[in-house]
Design an enzyme around this catalytic site. Structure first.
Site, PDB file in Angstrom:
ATOM      1  N   ARG A   1     -25.383  -7.002   3.678  1.00 37.28           N
ATOM      2  CA  ARG A   1     -24.645  -8.244   3.939  1.00 37.28           C
ATOM      3  C   ARG A   1     -25.317  -8.975   5.090  1.00 37.28           C
ATOM      4  NH1 ARG A   1     -18.162  -7.436   3.196  1.00 37.28           N
ATOM      5  NH2 ARG A   1     -18.224  -5.826   1.582  1.00 37.28           N
TER       6      ARG A   1
ATOM      7  N   ARG B   1      -9.140  -7.586  -7.223  1.00 39.85           N
ATOM      8  CA  ARG B   1      -9.974  -8.802  -7.263  1.00 39.85           C
ATOM      9  C   ARG B   1     -11.425  -8.395  -7.426  1.00 39.85           C
ATOM     10  NH1 ARG B   1     -12.140  -7.395  -2.323  1.00 39.85           N
ATOM     11  NH2 ARG B   1     -10.594  -6.807  -0.782  1.00 39.85           N
TER      12      ARG B   1
ATOM     13  N   GLY C   1      -8.942  -4.265   7.330  1.00 41.04           N
ATOM     14  CA  GLY C   1      -9.042  -3.328   8.448  1.00 41.04           C
ATOM     15  C   GLY C   1      -8.074  -3.612   9.587  1.00 41.04           C
TER      16      GLY C   1
ATOM     17  N   HIS D   1     -16.423   6.575   2.455  1.00 36.72           N
ATOM     18  CA  HIS D   1     -15.658   5.604   1.680  1.00 36.72           C
ATOM     19  C   HIS D   1     -16.387   5.437   0.347  1.00 36.72           C
ATOM     20  CE1 HIS D   1     -13.496   1.550   1.245  1.00 36.72           C
ATOM     21  NE2 HIS D   1     -14.343   1.605   0.234  1.00 36.72           N
TER      22      HIS D   1
ATOM     23  N   LYS E   1       0.798  -1.227   0.000  1.00 37.24           N
ATOM     24  CA  LYS E   1       0.000   0.000   0.000  1.00 37.24           C
ATOM     25  C   LYS E   1       0.830   1.277   0.000  1.00 37.24           C
ATOM     26  CE  LYS E   1      -3.635  -0.688   2.869  1.00 37.24           C
ATOM     27  NZ  LYS E   1      -4.982  -0.879   3.344  1.00 37.24           N
TER      28      LYS E   1
ATOM     29  N   ASN F   1      -8.100  -2.619  -4.806  1.00 35.35           N
ATOM     30  CA  ASN F   1      -8.321  -4.041  -4.558  1.00 35.35           C
ATOM     31  C   ASN F   1      -8.263  -4.771  -5.891  1.00 35.35           C
ATOM     32  OD1 ASN F   1      -8.715  -3.990  -1.699  1.00 35.35           O
ATOM     33  ND2 ASN F   1     -10.659  -2.979  -2.101  1.00 35.35           N
TER      34      ASN F   1
ATOM     35  N   TYR G   1      -5.263  11.481   8.983  1.00 40.26           N
ATOM     36  CA  TYR G   1      -6.542  10.835   9.281  1.00 40.26           C
ATOM     37  C   TYR G   1      -7.672  11.835   9.055  1.00 40.26           C
ATOM     38  CZ  TYR G   1     -10.208   8.393  11.844  1.00 40.26           C
ATOM     39  OH  TYR G   1     -11.382   7.769  12.196  1.00 40.26           O
TER      40      TYR G   1
ATOM     41  N   GLU H   1     -10.322   2.425  -4.293  1.00 38.50           N
ATOM     42  CA  GLU H   1     -11.000   2.991  -3.120  1.00 38.50           C
ATOM     43  C   GLU H   1     -10.490   4.394  -2.817  1.00 38.50           C
ATOM     44  OE1 GLU H   1     -12.103  -1.038  -0.602  1.00 38.50           O
ATOM     45  OE2 GLU H   1     -10.470   0.202   0.153  1.00 38.50           O
TER      46      GLU H   1
ATOM     47  N   GLU I   1      -6.662   2.759  -1.607  1.00 36.42           N
ATOM     48  CA  GLU I   1      -5.995   1.546  -2.073  1.00 36.42           C
ATOM     49  C   GLU I   1      -6.731   1.006  -3.281  1.00 36.42           C
ATOM     50  OE1 GLU I   1      -6.245  -2.013   0.270  1.00 36.42           O
ATOM     51  OE2 GLU I   1      -8.212  -1.539   1.043  1.00 36.42           O
TER      52      GLU I   1
END
Ligand code: ADP
Length: 446
Positions: A339, A292, A165, A208, A116, A290, A202, A275, A288
């Site tokens: 989910r 996949r 995370g 997000h 990262k 991902n 931060y 992201e 980052e």
């Protein structure tokens, strides 16, 4: 196109990949652990191979076993799904060396984005905005404190090899940075076998926002719009939706451009996700990539009508993506994913066990991706995700009404699930208003 695909995964994503293979007339091989003999992906695949005991280290993460299963069955490609070996560059390399296609990006792209702090450097060189922070990995706790002092507090320390995370620590002053450095270092070493850390500013109330991208071997790279993933608990996503109420067409175009620039900078081919954190003032920053298929990919499928998993197969087979040229991809309506985890909806304690009765909702605008069935026993060894309930409406309001209706119609008996939690979230004013950030769940649960 491939003739036989081995799916190096389990559960709902394995079932999802089988669906794509069926539609492309590709036969399928399921692999499974001893504990997953009765899992739906095993029952649905054309062939199946048991690759080891319940512990995923000895089965789903065992490269030798997975490759042997591919050899024995004569598969010509491997789809890794998400989790397990999906972002393991070494595995992608071995698949290629054995003469099979890896349905995902190149090992180099996985390696680059899997680090990262390197990824930050790469995208910054492509003029993608990143948060102020360390330029590459940190070498000591004093360096961490010094950089934090320069960019200003609060800062977040992260593991370069991080994911899920884990290995992240917040700090509000120089002493805390030094302490956080030690804890994060140890945590990263334990979790990823690599203690390398980096640091960035931060953001206190970000959203997000991630962009789905597709790139093929013709050099074409496109984005399929964003997903809003701010509803998280302990950095784990719970609800995702598309489009995000926080983006207007201008910002969407700008972020989409950055997502495509990231894809190109990584020489990326196949489906991926970029992201970003979106600040209150509209500033956005790369977090980052991902490398996949994501759990939440169906949200994008519902609003674009594009089957992302089928595109993954086409791209890996060297074909062009089947998304028409010059067509601006616009979100049609609004989609939300809930989910459903086999967990206590109040304490979040895992709730494995036998499903004694099951009724899956249907009707207009409802999609359920799952591997459970009546009589199935959820093993205690793996992820607690047992179903993804998705709804699609003409607008966010209709999607919310449909979500409530579909969740009420979902009946899972024998285990506890997070479905009641979702119903409570749908009744929450802040959620309904759309004006939330990544701390929504903390406020909601308090
Ligand atoms: P992982 O790969 O482990 O999931 P990410 O870098 O994707 O880690 O971060 C996960 C979540 O942590 C984000 O969705 C966001 O909520 C929070 N986060 C990460 N970096 C920052 C930051 N710089 N400022 C504020 N929140 C952050």
């Amino acid at each position: 196109m491939f003739s036989k695909v081995l799916i190096a995964n389990r559960g709902e994503i394995a079932v999802r990949i089988i669906a794509a293979c069926r539609e492309l007339d590709v036969s399928t091989v399921a692999v499974h652990s001893v504990a997953d003999r009765d899992c739906l992906h095993v029952l649905l695949a054309d062939e199946s191979v048991c690759i080891g005991p319940a512990d995923s280290l000895d089965s789903y993460l065992n490269v030798t076993s997975v490759m042997s299963a591919a050899r024995i069955t004569g598969a010509d490609a491997i789809h890794p799904g998400y989790g397990f070996l999906a972002e393991n560059a070494h595995f992608a390399e071995i698949v290629g060396e054995c003469g099979l296609a890896f349905i995902g990006p190149s090992a180099d792209a996985i390696r680059l984005m899997g680090n990262k702090s390197e990824a930050r450097r790469t995208v910054a060189a492509a003029e993608v905005p990143i948060l102020p922070g360390s330029d590459g990995p940190l070498s000591s706790r004093d360096e961490a404190a010094e950089i934090a002092g320069e960019i200003g507090f609060p800062v977040i320390l992260k593991a370069s090899a991080g994911g899920g995370g884990r290995g992240m620590r917040l700090a509000w002053d120089p002493d805390e940075v030094r302490r956080a450095y030690d804890t994060a270092w140890n945590e990263a070493q334990r979790a990823f076998g690599d203690p390398t850390l980096y640091l960035e500013k931060y953001l206190e109330k970000p959203r997000h926002i991630e962009f789905q991208v597709l790139a093929d071997s013709t050099g074409r790279a496109i984005h399929l719009g964003e997903r809003e993933c701010s509803i998280q608990r302990r950095h784990q996503k719970i609800i995702e939706e598309a489009p995000s109420v926080a983006l207007d067409p201008e910002l969407r175009a700008e972020m989409g451009k950055a997502a495509v620039a990231t894809t190109r900078a990584a020489r990326y081919e196949n489906a991926g996700t970029v992201e970003f954190l979106l600040a209150e003032d509209g500033g956005f920053f790369f977090m980052e990539m991902n490398t996949r298929i994501q759990v939440e990919h169906p949200v994008t499928e519902l609003v674009t009508g594009i089957d992302i998993v089928k595109e993954q197969l086409r791209i890996a087979a060297g074909e062009k993506m089947s998304v028409p040229k010059r067509k601006k991809i616009q979100a049609d309506g609004h989609a939300i994913e809930f989910r459903i985890n086999a967990e206590d909806p109040v304490t979040f304690a895992p709730s494995p066990g036998r499903i004694t009765d099951l009724a899956i909702p249907g009707g207009p605008g409802v999609r359920v991706d799952t591997h459970i069935y009546s009589g199935y026993t959820i093993p205690p060894f793996y992820d607690s995700l047992i179903a993804k309930l998705l709804v699609h409406g003409r607008d966010r309001e209709e999607a919310i009404v449909r979500g409530r209706r579909a969740l009420q119609m979902l009946r899972i008996e024998g285990v506890k699930t997070t479905a009641p939690l979702h119903l409570r979230i749908l009744d929450n004013e802040e959620f309904v208003s759309g004006a939330f950030d990544t701390h929504f769940m903390e406020r909601f649960l308090a």
